[in-house]
Design a protein around this motif. Structure first.
Motif, PDB file in Angstrom:
ATOM      1  N   ALA A  73       5.970  43.170  11.605  1.00  0.00           N
ATOM      2  CA  ALA A  73       6.082  44.612  11.335  1.00  0.00           C
ATOM      3  C   ALA A  73       5.135  45.193  12.427  1.00  0.00           C
ATOM      4  CB  ALA A  73       5.308  45.036   9.985  1.00  0.00           C
ATOM      5  N   LEU A 119       7.530  45.467  15.445  1.00  0.00           N
ATOM      6  CA  LEU A 119       8.768  46.257  15.245  1.00  0.00           C
ATOM      7  C   LEU A 119       8.039  47.815  15.291  1.00  0.00           C
ATOM      8  CD1 LEU A 119      10.406  44.422  12.445  1.00  0.00           C
ATOM      9  CD2 LEU A 119      11.377  44.747  14.628  1.00  0.00           C
ATOM     10  N   LEU A 120       7.148  48.232  14.749  1.00  0.00           N
ATOM     11  CA  LEU A 120       6.305  49.455  15.022  1.00  0.00           C
ATOM     12  C   LEU A 120       6.633  49.980  16.147  1.00  0.00           C
ATOM     13  CD1 LEU A 120       3.706  49.676  12.280  1.00  0.00           C
ATOM     14  CD2 LEU A 120       5.796  50.956  12.123  1.00  0.00           C
ATOM     15  N   ARG A 121       6.240  49.272  17.261  1.00  0.00           N
ATOM     16  CA  ARG A 121       6.426  49.684  18.550  1.00  0.00           C
ATOM     17  C   ARG A 121       7.617  50.489  19.251  1.00  0.00           C
ATOM     18  NH1 ARG A 121       1.228  51.358  20.279  1.00  0.00           N
ATOM     19  NH2 ARG A 121       1.453  50.667  22.112  1.00  0.00           N
ATOM     20  N   ARG A 122       8.678  49.779  18.509  1.00  0.00           N
ATOM     21  CA  ARG A 122      10.087  50.237  19.041  1.00  0.00           C
ATOM     22  C   ARG A 122      10.279  51.601  18.575  1.00  0.00           C
ATOM     23  NH1 ARG A 122      14.174  45.290  18.817  1.00  0.00           N
ATOM     24  NH2 ARG A 122      12.856  43.580  19.854  1.00  0.00           N
ATOM     25  N   ARG A 123      10.965  52.429  19.217  1.00  0.00           N
ATOM     26  CA  ARG A 123      11.089  53.715  18.738  1.00  0.00           C
ATOM     27  C   ARG A 123      12.548  54.049  17.892  1.00  0.00           C
ATOM     28  NH1 ARG A 123       8.187  57.168  21.796  1.00  0.00           N
ATOM     29  NH2 ARG A 123       7.253  56.107  23.908  1.00  0.00           N
ATOM     30  N   SER A 124      13.244  52.955  17.507  1.00  0.00           N
ATOM     31  CA  SER A 124      14.519  53.092  16.807  1.00  0.00           C
ATOM     32  C   SER A 124      13.934  53.197  15.201  1.00  0.00           C
ATOM     33  CB  SER A 124      15.212  51.884  17.076  1.00  0.00           C
ATOM     34  OG  SER A 124      14.626  50.627  16.586  1.00  0.00           O
ATOM     35  N   GLY A 125      14.608  53.954  14.511  1.00  0.00           N
ATOM     36  CA  GLY A 125      14.557  54.313  13.257  1.00  0.00           C
ATOM     37  C   GLY A 125      14.665  52.873  12.207  1.00  0.00           C
ATOM     38  N   ARG A 160      11.440  50.522  12.508  1.00  0.00           N
ATOM     39  CA  ARG A 160      10.512  51.052  11.796  1.00  0.00           C
ATOM     40  C   ARG A 160      10.719  50.891  10.333  1.00  0.00           C
ATOM     41  NH1 ARG A 160       8.247  56.533  15.602  1.00  0.00           N
ATOM     42  NH2 ARG A 160       7.831  54.874  17.296  1.00  0.00           N
ATOM     43  N   ALA A 185      10.026  47.636   9.603  1.00  0.00           N
ATOM     44  CA  ALA A 185       8.460  47.206   9.438  1.00  0.00           C
ATOM     45  C   ALA A 185       7.983  47.783   8.144  1.00  0.00           C
ATOM     46  CB  ALA A 185       8.078  48.054  10.403  1.00  0.00           C
ATOM     47  N   LEU A 186       8.631  48.823   7.795  1.00  0.00           N
ATOM     48  CA  LEU A 186       7.840  49.559   6.224  1.00  0.00           C
ATOM     49  C   LEU A 186       8.173  48.396   5.511  1.00  0.00           C
ATOM     50  CD1 LEU A 186       8.393  53.086   6.656  1.00  0.00           C
ATOM     51  CD2 LEU A 186       6.289  51.793   6.945  1.00  0.00           C
ATOM     52  N   ALA A 229      -2.918  49.069  13.522  1.00  0.00           N
ATOM     53  CA  ALA A 229      -2.003  50.199  13.981  1.00  0.00           C
ATOM     54  C   ALA A 229      -2.488  51.217  14.220  1.00  0.00           C
ATOM     55  CB  ALA A 229      -0.953  50.187  13.011  1.00  0.00           C
TER      56      ALA A 229
END
Length: 477
Positions: free
Chosen positions: A144, A147-153, A156, A159-160, A181
Protein backbone atom coordinates in the motif's frame (compact mmCIF):
# COMPACT_ATOMS: atom_id res chain seq x y z
CA UNK A 1 6.37 -2.17 -22.65
CA UNK A 2 6.44 -4.69 -25.52
CA UNK A 3 4.66 -8.04 -25.29
CA UNK A 4 7.89 -10.14 -25.24
CA UNK A 5 9.32 -7.97 -22.47
CA UNK A 6 6.09 -8.24 -20.48
CA UNK A 7 6.04 -12.03 -20.89
CA UNK A 8 9.68 -12.26 -19.79
CA UNK A 9 8.97 -10.15 -16.71
CA UNK A 10 5.94 -12.24 -15.78
CA UNK A 11 7.98 -15.42 -16.25
CA UNK A 12 10.62 -14.09 -13.85
CA UNK A 13 7.95 -13.17 -11.28
CA UNK A 14 6.42 -16.64 -11.52
CA UNK A 15 9.84 -18.29 -11.31
CA UNK A 16 10.85 -16.32 -8.21
CA UNK A 17 7.44 -17.01 -6.61
CA UNK A 18 7.71 -20.74 -7.27
CA UNK A 19 11.24 -20.88 -5.83
CA UNK A 20 10.08 -18.88 -2.81
CA UNK A 21 7.41 -21.45 -1.96
CA UNK A 22 9.76 -24.47 -1.98
CA UNK A 23 10.29 -24.39 1.84
CA UNK A 24 6.54 -24.91 2.29
CA UNK A 25 6.76 -28.30 0.57
CA UNK A 26 10.14 -29.79 1.49
CA UNK A 27 8.59 -31.59 4.48
CA UNK A 28 4.96 -32.82 4.64
CA UNK A 29 3.84 -30.12 7.12
CA UNK A 30 4.79 -26.46 7.60
CA UNK A 31 6.86 -25.80 10.72
CA UNK A 32 5.96 -22.33 11.97
CA UNK A 33 5.29 -22.14 15.70
CA UNK A 34 1.96 -20.46 16.40
CA UNK A 35 0.60 -21.53 13.01
CA UNK A 36 -0.01 -24.99 14.47
CA UNK A 37 -2.22 -23.46 17.15
CA UNK A 38 -4.12 -21.35 14.61
CA UNK A 39 -4.75 -24.40 12.40
CA UNK A 40 -5.97 -26.32 15.44
CA UNK A 41 -8.34 -23.54 16.47
CA UNK A 42 -9.68 -23.24 12.92
CA UNK A 43 -10.52 -26.96 13.20
CA UNK A 44 -11.94 -26.39 16.70
CA UNK A 45 -14.22 -23.62 15.39
CA UNK A 46 -15.62 -26.07 12.82
CA UNK A 47 -16.14 -28.63 15.58
CA UNK A 48 -18.06 -26.01 17.58
CA UNK A 49 -20.17 -25.25 14.52
CA UNK A 50 -21.14 -28.93 14.29
CA UNK A 51 -21.35 -29.61 18.03
CA UNK A 52 -21.71 -26.57 20.35
CA UNK A 53 -20.44 -27.09 23.89
CA UNK A 54 -21.10 -24.92 26.96
CA UNK A 55 -18.19 -22.73 28.05
CA UNK A 56 -16.65 -22.44 24.58
CA UNK A 57 -17.76 -19.99 21.88
CA UNK A 58 -16.65 -18.57 18.55
CA UNK A 59 -16.67 -14.78 18.94
CA UNK A 60 -16.67 -11.92 16.44
CA UNK A 61 -13.66 -9.61 16.33
CA UNK A 62 -12.57 -6.94 13.87
CA UNK A 63 -8.80 -7.54 13.85
CA UNK A 64 -6.15 -10.25 14.29
CA UNK A 65 -8.51 -12.57 12.45
CA UNK A 66 -8.12 -12.41 8.65
CA UNK A 67 -5.74 -15.35 8.32
CA UNK A 68 -7.91 -17.41 10.70
CA UNK A 69 -10.96 -16.73 8.53
CA UNK A 70 -9.08 -17.89 5.45
CA UNK A 71 -7.82 -21.00 7.23
CA UNK A 72 -11.30 -21.94 8.42
CA UNK A 73 -12.95 -21.33 5.06
CA UNK A 74 -10.38 -23.38 3.16
CA UNK A 75 -10.43 -26.12 5.79
CA UNK A 76 -14.12 -26.74 5.24
CA UNK A 77 -13.43 -27.42 1.56
CA UNK A 78 -9.87 -28.80 1.40
CA UNK A 79 -9.10 -30.13 4.86
CA UNK A 80 -6.40 -28.91 7.27
CA UNK A 81 -3.28 -29.83 5.27
CA UNK A 82 -4.06 -27.92 2.08
CA UNK A 83 -5.86 -25.12 3.93
CA UNK A 84 -2.62 -24.53 5.82
CA UNK A 85 -0.42 -24.72 2.72
CA UNK A 86 -2.50 -22.38 0.57
CA UNK A 87 -3.01 -19.84 3.36
CA UNK A 88 0.68 -19.67 4.22
CA UNK A 89 1.68 -19.59 0.53
CA UNK A 90 -0.50 -16.52 -0.03
CA UNK A 91 0.93 -14.86 3.09
CA UNK A 92 4.53 -15.48 1.94
CA UNK A 93 3.86 -14.07 -1.54
CA UNK A 94 2.02 -11.04 -0.14
CA UNK A 95 4.86 -10.23 2.22
CA UNK A 96 7.66 -10.84 -0.29
CA UNK A 97 6.18 -8.88 -3.20
CA UNK A 98 4.87 -6.16 -0.90
CA UNK A 99 8.39 -5.70 0.46
CA UNK A 100 9.85 -5.86 -3.07
CA UNK A 101 7.45 -3.14 -4.30
CA UNK A 102 8.26 -0.98 -1.27
CA UNK A 103 12.01 -1.31 -1.82
CA UNK A 104 11.59 -0.50 -5.51
CA UNK A 105 9.61 2.65 -4.71
CA UNK A 106 12.07 3.90 -2.07
CA UNK A 107 15.25 3.11 -4.00
CA UNK A 108 13.93 4.05 -7.43
CA UNK A 109 14.98 0.77 -9.06
CA UNK A 110 13.95 -2.88 -9.09
CA UNK A 111 15.90 -4.40 -6.18
CA UNK A 112 16.64 -7.75 -7.84
CA UNK A 113 19.95 -7.94 -5.99
CA UNK A 114 17.98 -7.99 -2.73
CA UNK A 115 15.81 -11.00 -3.62
CA UNK A 116 17.95 -13.37 -1.46
CA UNK A 117 17.67 -10.94 1.47
CA UNK A 118 13.89 -10.66 1.11
CA UNK A 119 13.63 -14.45 0.94
CA UNK A 120 15.48 -14.72 4.26
CA UNK A 121 13.23 -12.07 5.83
CA UNK A 122 10.15 -13.85 4.45
CA UNK A 123 11.16 -17.03 6.32
CA UNK A 124 12.67 -15.31 9.32
CA UNK A 125 11.71 -15.00 12.97
CA UNK A 126 8.17 -13.66 12.47
CA UNK A 127 7.36 -16.45 10.01
CA UNK A 128 8.67 -19.17 12.32
CA UNK A 129 6.87 -17.76 15.32
CA UNK A 130 3.71 -18.22 13.25
CA UNK A 131 2.51 -14.62 13.57
CA UNK A 132 0.78 -14.74 10.20
CA UNK A 133 -1.88 -12.10 10.82
CA UNK A 134 0.90 -9.62 11.61
CA UNK A 135 3.02 -10.96 8.75
CA UNK A 136 0.26 -10.66 6.13
CA UNK A 137 -0.76 -7.22 7.43
CA UNK A 138 2.82 -5.96 7.09
CA UNK A 139 3.06 -7.25 3.52
CA UNK A 140 -0.17 -5.50 2.55
CA UNK A 141 0.94 -2.28 4.24
CA UNK A 142 4.27 -2.28 2.41
CA UNK A 143 2.49 -2.74 -0.91
CA UNK A 144 0.00 0.00 0.00
CA UNK A 145 2.86 2.43 0.78
CA UNK A 146 4.36 1.73 -2.65
CA UNK A 147 1.01 2.30 -4.37
CA UNK A 148 0.33 5.54 -2.50
CA UNK A 149 3.31 7.18 -4.23
CA UNK A 150 1.65 6.74 -7.62
CA UNK A 151 -0.52 9.58 -8.80
CA UNK A 152 -3.27 7.45 -10.34
CA UNK A 153 -6.58 7.17 -8.54
CA UNK A 154 -6.82 3.40 -8.98
CA UNK A 155 -3.47 2.88 -7.25
CA UNK A 156 -4.46 4.98 -4.26
CA UNK A 157 -7.86 3.30 -4.10
CA UNK A 158 -6.18 -0.11 -4.10
CA UNK A 159 -3.83 1.10 -1.36
CA UNK A 160 -6.79 2.08 0.83
CA UNK A 161 -8.43 -1.28 0.18
CA UNK A 162 -5.24 -3.07 1.20
CA UNK A 163 -5.14 -0.95 4.34
CA UNK A 164 -8.66 -2.09 5.25
CA UNK A 165 -7.71 -5.75 4.78
CA UNK A 166 -4.55 -5.18 6.79
CA UNK A 167 -6.62 -3.92 9.74
CA UNK A 168 -8.54 -7.20 9.69
CA UNK A 169 -5.23 -9.04 9.85
CA UNK A 170 -3.37 -6.95 12.46
CA UNK A 171 -3.52 -3.25 13.43
CA UNK A 172 0.15 -2.69 14.36
CA UNK A 173 1.59 -2.62 10.80
CA UNK A 174 -1.24 -0.31 9.76
CA UNK A 175 -0.32 2.14 12.52
CA UNK A 176 3.35 1.97 11.48
CA UNK A 177 2.44 2.52 7.81
CA UNK A 178 0.26 5.54 8.64
CA UNK A 179 3.10 7.05 10.68
CA UNK A 180 5.57 6.33 7.86
CA UNK A 181 3.38 7.89 5.17
CA UNK A 182 2.49 10.90 7.33
CA UNK A 183 6.09 11.60 8.35
CA UNK A 184 7.39 11.31 4.78
CA UNK A 185 4.64 13.53 3.36
CA UNK A 186 5.31 16.19 6.00
CA UNK A 187 9.10 15.96 5.79
CA UNK A 188 9.10 16.42 2.02
CA UNK A 189 7.39 19.79 2.50
CA UNK A 190 9.90 21.06 5.05
CA UNK A 191 13.33 22.61 4.70
CA UNK A 192 16.27 20.44 5.87
CA UNK A 193 16.55 22.41 9.13
CA UNK A 194 12.86 22.02 9.95
CA UNK A 195 13.02 18.38 8.93
CA UNK A 196 15.72 17.91 11.57
CA UNK A 197 13.38 19.51 14.08
CA UNK A 198 10.60 17.10 13.08
CA UNK A 199 12.97 14.18 13.58
CA UNK A 200 14.03 15.43 17.03
CA UNK A 201 10.41 15.93 18.07
CA UNK A 202 9.58 12.41 16.92
CA UNK A 203 12.42 10.95 19.00
CA UNK A 204 11.10 12.79 22.06
CA UNK A 205 7.62 11.40 21.33
CA UNK A 206 8.95 7.85 21.18
CA UNK A 207 10.66 8.41 24.52
CA UNK A 208 7.42 9.68 26.12
CA UNK A 209 5.19 6.81 24.93
CA UNK A 210 6.69 4.14 27.25
CA UNK A 211 6.43 6.53 30.19
CA UNK A 212 2.72 6.99 29.53
CA UNK A 213 2.19 3.25 29.11
CA UNK A 214 3.87 2.60 32.45
CA UNK A 215 1.39 4.94 34.08
CA UNK A 216 -1.61 3.21 32.50
CA UNK A 217 -0.61 -0.46 32.70
CA UNK A 218 2.26 -2.83 33.43
CA UNK A 219 4.94 -3.04 30.75
CA UNK A 220 8.04 -5.15 30.14
CA UNK A 221 11.35 -4.14 28.56
CA UNK A 222 14.16 -6.55 27.65
CA UNK A 223 17.86 -5.69 27.06
CA UNK A 224 17.68 -8.01 24.01
CA UNK A 225 15.78 -5.21 22.25
CA UNK A 226 19.16 -3.67 21.39
CA UNK A 227 19.82 -6.83 19.38
CA UNK A 228 16.46 -6.42 17.62
CA UNK A 229 17.12 -2.80 16.70
CA UNK A 230 18.78 -3.28 13.29
CA UNK A 231 16.45 -6.04 12.12
CA UNK A 232 19.17 -8.64 11.55
CA UNK A 233 17.67 -10.70 14.38
CA UNK A 234 14.99 -11.83 11.94
CA UNK A 235 17.51 -14.24 10.38
CA UNK A 236 18.38 -15.77 13.77
CA UNK A 237 15.60 -18.34 13.98
CA UNK A 238 16.82 -21.41 15.85
CA UNK A 239 20.31 -22.31 17.12
CA UNK A 240 23.58 -20.40 17.13
CA UNK A 241 24.43 -21.40 13.56
CA UNK A 242 21.81 -18.91 12.38
CA UNK A 243 23.89 -16.17 13.99
CA UNK A 244 26.32 -16.47 11.07
CA UNK A 245 23.47 -15.62 8.71
CA UNK A 246 22.66 -12.50 10.74
CA UNK A 247 26.33 -11.47 10.80
CA UNK A 248 26.66 -12.02 7.05
CA UNK A 249 23.64 -9.87 6.26
CA UNK A 250 24.75 -7.17 8.70
CA UNK A 251 28.18 -7.06 7.07
CA UNK A 252 26.80 -6.63 3.55
CA UNK A 253 24.30 -4.03 4.72
CA UNK A 254 27.06 -2.09 6.47
CA UNK A 255 29.25 -2.07 3.34
CA UNK A 256 26.36 -0.84 1.21
CA UNK A 257 25.41 1.78 3.78
CA UNK A 258 28.93 3.27 3.73
CA UNK A 259 28.91 3.26 -0.07
CA UNK A 260 25.54 5.04 -0.23
CA UNK A 261 26.75 7.70 2.21
CA UNK A 262 29.87 8.30 0.11
CA UNK A 263 27.91 8.44 -3.15
CA UNK A 264 25.16 10.70 -1.87
CA UNK A 265 27.07 12.71 0.70
CA UNK A 266 26.59 12.33 4.43
CA UNK A 267 24.39 15.38 4.91
CA UNK A 268 22.12 14.67 1.95
CA UNK A 269 21.81 11.04 3.04
CA UNK A 270 20.68 11.75 6.60
CA UNK A 271 18.21 14.38 5.36
CA UNK A 272 16.30 11.78 3.35
CA UNK A 273 12.91 11.07 5.03
CA UNK A 274 13.36 7.31 4.58
CA UNK A 275 16.70 7.37 6.41
CA UNK A 276 15.17 9.36 9.25
CA UNK A 277 12.25 6.93 9.41
CA UNK A 278 14.67 4.03 9.59
CA UNK A 279 16.45 5.73 12.50
CA UNK A 280 13.10 6.31 14.21
CA UNK A 281 12.28 2.64 13.76
CA UNK A 282 15.54 1.69 15.47
CA UNK A 283 14.71 4.06 18.35
CA UNK A 284 11.19 2.59 18.60
CA UNK A 285 12.47 -0.99 18.85
CA UNK A 286 14.82 -0.02 21.69
CA UNK A 287 12.60 2.45 23.56
CA UNK A 288 9.11 0.92 23.41
CA UNK A 289 8.18 -1.93 25.75
CA UNK A 290 8.26 -5.35 24.17
CA UNK A 291 5.25 -6.48 26.21
CA UNK A 292 2.20 -4.80 27.69
CA UNK A 293 0.04 -6.53 30.31
CA UNK A 294 -3.70 -6.06 29.74
CA UNK A 295 -5.70 -6.40 32.99
CA UNK A 296 -9.08 -7.59 31.65
CA UNK A 297 -8.84 -10.27 30.44
CA UNK A 298 -5.41 -10.84 32.00
CA UNK A 299 -3.19 -11.34 28.95
CA UNK A 300 0.22 -10.17 27.79
CA UNK A 301 0.57 -8.40 24.42
CA UNK A 302 4.06 -9.68 23.76
CA UNK A 303 6.91 -9.62 21.21
CA UNK A 304 6.21 -6.01 20.20
CA UNK A 305 9.88 -5.13 19.62
CA UNK A 306 10.60 -8.43 17.87
CA UNK A 307 7.76 -7.92 15.41
CA UNK A 308 8.64 -4.29 14.83
CA UNK A 309 12.18 -5.34 13.94
CA UNK A 310 10.87 -6.95 10.72
CA UNK A 311 9.51 -3.56 9.65
CA UNK A 312 12.84 -1.96 10.56
CA UNK A 313 14.72 -4.60 8.56
CA UNK A 314 12.71 -3.90 5.40
CA UNK A 315 13.16 -0.12 5.73
CA UNK A 316 16.86 -0.61 6.47
CA UNK A 317 17.42 -2.54 3.24
CA UNK A 318 15.31 0.04 1.39
CA UNK A 319 17.67 2.89 2.31
CA UNK A 320 20.59 1.00 0.72
CA UNK A 321 18.54 -0.47 -2.12
CA UNK A 322 19.83 2.03 -4.70
CA UNK A 323 23.40 0.76 -4.38
CA UNK A 324 24.95 -0.91 -7.42
CA UNK A 325 26.31 -4.17 -5.98
CA UNK A 326 29.60 -5.74 -6.96
CA UNK A 327 29.52 -9.29 -8.26
CA UNK A 328 31.33 -10.58 -5.17
CA UNK A 329 28.69 -8.98 -2.93
CA UNK A 330 25.85 -10.60 -4.87
CA UNK A 331 27.62 -13.96 -4.52
CA UNK A 332 28.07 -13.38 -0.77
CA UNK A 333 24.42 -12.45 -0.23
CA UNK A 334 23.31 -15.49 -2.21
CA UNK A 335 25.65 -17.74 -0.21
CA UNK A 336 24.26 -16.40 3.07
CA UNK A 337 20.72 -17.14 1.87
CA UNK A 338 21.73 -20.68 0.83
CA UNK A 339 23.24 -21.23 4.28
CA UNK A 340 20.04 -19.94 5.91
CA UNK A 341 17.74 -22.25 3.97
CA UNK A 342 20.09 -25.21 4.39
CA UNK A 343 19.93 -24.76 8.16
CA UNK A 344 16.15 -24.41 7.98
CA UNK A 345 15.76 -27.67 6.07
CA UNK A 346 17.70 -29.52 8.76
CA UNK A 347 15.54 -28.04 11.54
CA UNK A 348 12.26 -28.61 9.70
CA UNK A 349 13.07 -32.29 9.14
CA UNK A 350 13.81 -32.80 12.83
CA UNK A 351 10.61 -31.03 13.90
CA UNK A 352 8.48 -32.99 11.46
CA UNK A 353 9.92 -36.27 12.74
CA UNK A 354 8.86 -35.36 16.27
CA UNK A 355 5.37 -34.33 15.14
CA UNK A 356 5.05 -37.59 13.20
CA UNK A 357 6.10 -39.59 16.27
CA UNK A 358 3.62 -37.61 18.35
CA UNK A 359 0.80 -38.50 15.96
CA UNK A 360 1.67 -42.20 16.23
CA UNK A 361 1.57 -42.01 20.04
CA UNK A 362 -1.77 -40.18 20.04
CA UNK A 363 -3.30 -42.80 17.74
CA UNK A 364 -3.12 -45.22 20.67
CA UNK A 365 -5.76 -43.20 22.54
CA UNK A 366 -9.52 -43.59 22.17
CA UNK A 367 -10.91 -40.71 20.06
CA UNK A 368 -11.90 -37.45 21.74
CA UNK A 369 -9.50 -37.60 24.70
CA UNK A 370 -8.04 -34.52 26.41
CA UNK A 371 -4.24 -34.33 26.21
CA UNK A 372 -1.77 -31.98 27.93
CA UNK A 373 1.65 -31.45 26.32
CA UNK A 374 4.57 -30.81 28.67
CA UNK A 375 6.62 -28.77 26.21
CA UNK A 376 10.41 -29.27 26.42
CA UNK A 377 12.44 -26.08 26.70
CA UNK A 378 15.21 -25.58 24.11
CA UNK A 379 17.78 -22.81 23.91
CA UNK A 380 16.31 -21.24 20.76
CA UNK A 381 14.74 -17.92 19.85
CA UNK A 382 11.69 -19.74 18.45
CA UNK A 383 9.93 -22.22 20.81
CA UNK A 384 9.32 -24.61 17.92
CA UNK A 385 8.04 -27.50 20.07
CA UNK A 386 5.51 -25.50 22.06
CA UNK A 387 2.49 -26.09 19.80
CA UNK A 388 3.28 -29.48 18.23
CA UNK A 389 0.45 -31.14 20.16
CA UNK A 390 -2.13 -28.77 18.67
CA UNK A 391 -1.86 -29.82 15.04
CA UNK A 392 -1.15 -33.45 15.97
CA UNK A 393 -4.48 -33.54 17.83
CA UNK A 394 -6.62 -32.50 14.84
CA UNK A 395 -9.16 -35.26 14.23
CA UNK A 396 -7.74 -37.35 17.09
CA UNK A 397 -7.99 -35.56 20.43
CA UNK A 398 -8.32 -32.19 22.16
CA UNK A 399 -5.23 -30.14 23.02
CA UNK A 400 -6.47 -29.37 26.52
CA UNK A 401 -3.79 -26.75 27.29
CA UNK A 402 -4.06 -24.79 24.05
CA UNK A 403 -3.39 -21.17 24.97
CA UNK A 404 -5.72 -19.30 22.60
CA UNK A 405 -9.24 -19.84 24.09
CA UNK A 406 -8.41 -18.85 27.70
CA UNK A 407 -6.79 -15.55 26.63
CA UNK A 408 -10.16 -14.52 25.12
CA UNK A 409 -8.45 -12.36 22.46
CA UNK A 410 -8.80 -14.89 19.63
CA UNK A 411 -11.90 -16.14 17.83
CA UNK A 412 -12.38 -19.33 19.87
CA UNK A 413 -12.87 -18.29 23.50
CA UNK A 414 -13.27 -20.23 26.73
CA UNK A 415 -15.93 -18.49 28.81
CA UNK A 416 -15.92 -21.12 31.55
CA UNK A 417 -15.21 -24.78 32.28
CA UNK A 418 -15.73 -26.97 29.22
CA UNK A 419 -14.76 -30.47 28.05
CA UNK A 420 -12.30 -29.41 25.33
CA UNK A 421 -9.89 -26.78 26.68
CA UNK A 422 -8.74 -25.13 29.92
CA UNK A 423 -10.52 -21.86 30.66
CA UNK A 424 -7.84 -20.20 32.84
CA UNK A 425 -4.60 -18.98 31.25
CA UNK A 426 -2.54 -19.55 34.41
CA UNK A 427 -3.52 -23.25 34.26
CA UNK A 428 -2.27 -23.42 30.66
CA UNK A 429 1.12 -22.00 31.69
CA UNK A 430 1.39 -24.49 34.56
CA UNK A 431 0.47 -27.40 32.27
CA UNK A 432 3.09 -26.48 29.66
CA UNK A 433 5.73 -26.38 32.41
CA UNK A 434 4.67 -29.72 33.86
CA UNK A 435 3.42 -28.18 37.11
CA UNK A 436 -0.34 -28.58 36.72
CA UNK A 437 -2.28 -30.71 39.19
CA UNK A 438 -5.39 -32.30 37.69
CA UNK A 439 -8.67 -30.88 39.01
CA UNK A 440 -12.01 -32.67 39.32
CA UNK A 441 -13.43 -31.09 36.13
CA UNK A 442 -10.36 -32.15 34.12
CA UNK A 443 -10.37 -35.88 34.77
CA UNK A 444 -9.81 -37.99 32.86
CA UNK A 445 -6.92 -36.32 31.03
CA UNK A 446 -3.70 -37.59 29.47
CA UNK A 447 -0.23 -36.02 29.60
CA UNK A 448 2.46 -36.28 26.93
CA UNK A 449 6.11 -35.44 27.53
CA UNK A 450 9.34 -35.49 25.53
CA UNK A 451 12.24 -37.09 27.39
CA UNK A 452 15.94 -37.17 26.55
CA UNK A 453 16.68 -38.30 23.02
CA UNK A 454 13.28 -37.11 21.86
CA UNK A 455 11.46 -40.14 23.28
CA UNK A 456 7.77 -39.42 23.91
CA UNK A 457 6.11 -40.70 27.09
CA UNK A 458 2.32 -40.76 27.47
CA UNK A 459 0.82 -40.87 30.94
CA UNK A 460 -2.78 -41.40 31.99
CA UNK A 461 -5.62 -41.40 32.22
CA UNK A 462 -4.87 -38.99 35.06
CA UNK A 463 -7.31 -38.42 37.89
CA UNK A 464 -7.94 -35.57 40.31
CA UNK A 465 -4.87 -34.66 42.37
CA UNK A 466 -2.30 -36.19 40.02
CA UNK A 467 0.53 -34.17 38.47
CA UNK A 468 0.16 -33.81 34.70
CA UNK A 469 3.79 -34.73 34.08
CA UNK A 470 4.55 -38.35 33.17
CA UNK A 471 7.85 -39.69 34.47
CA UNK A 472 10.69 -40.28 32.01
CA UNK A 473 12.43 -43.69 32.18
CA UNK A 474 15.64 -42.06 33.44
CA UNK A 475 13.89 -40.38 36.39
CA UNK A 476 13.72 -42.06 39.78
CA UNK A 477 10.29 -42.73 41.33
Amino acid sequence: MSSPELRWRMARVLGVSAALLVPLFWVPRIMAGDLLSHVYNAWLSLELKRQPVPGLVTAWQYSNVLVDWVLTGLMEVLGPVWAERLTVAVCVLVFFWGAFAFLAEVSGRAPTHLIPVLAVLAYGWVFHMGFFNFYASLGMCLLALALLRRRSGWARGLALGLGGLAVLAHPHPVLAAVCFAGYRALAERLTPRRRAGLFSLSVVGLAVVPLVLRRLTRTMWDPEQFFNALGVDQAWVFGRAFGWVSLGLLGVWGVWLVRRIREEGGRAFVERPEVQLYALGVVAVVALPTAVVMPDPPVVLSFIAERLSLWVAVVGWAVVGAVVPRRSEVVLVSAVAVLFFGLLLREHRALYRMEKDMGQVLEQLPPGQRVVWVAPLRDERVPALLHLIDRACIGRCYSYANYEPPTRVFRVRATGPNPWVMHRYEDVVAALQGEYVVQAQDAPVWALRACSGGRLVLGGPLREGELARPRCPSERP
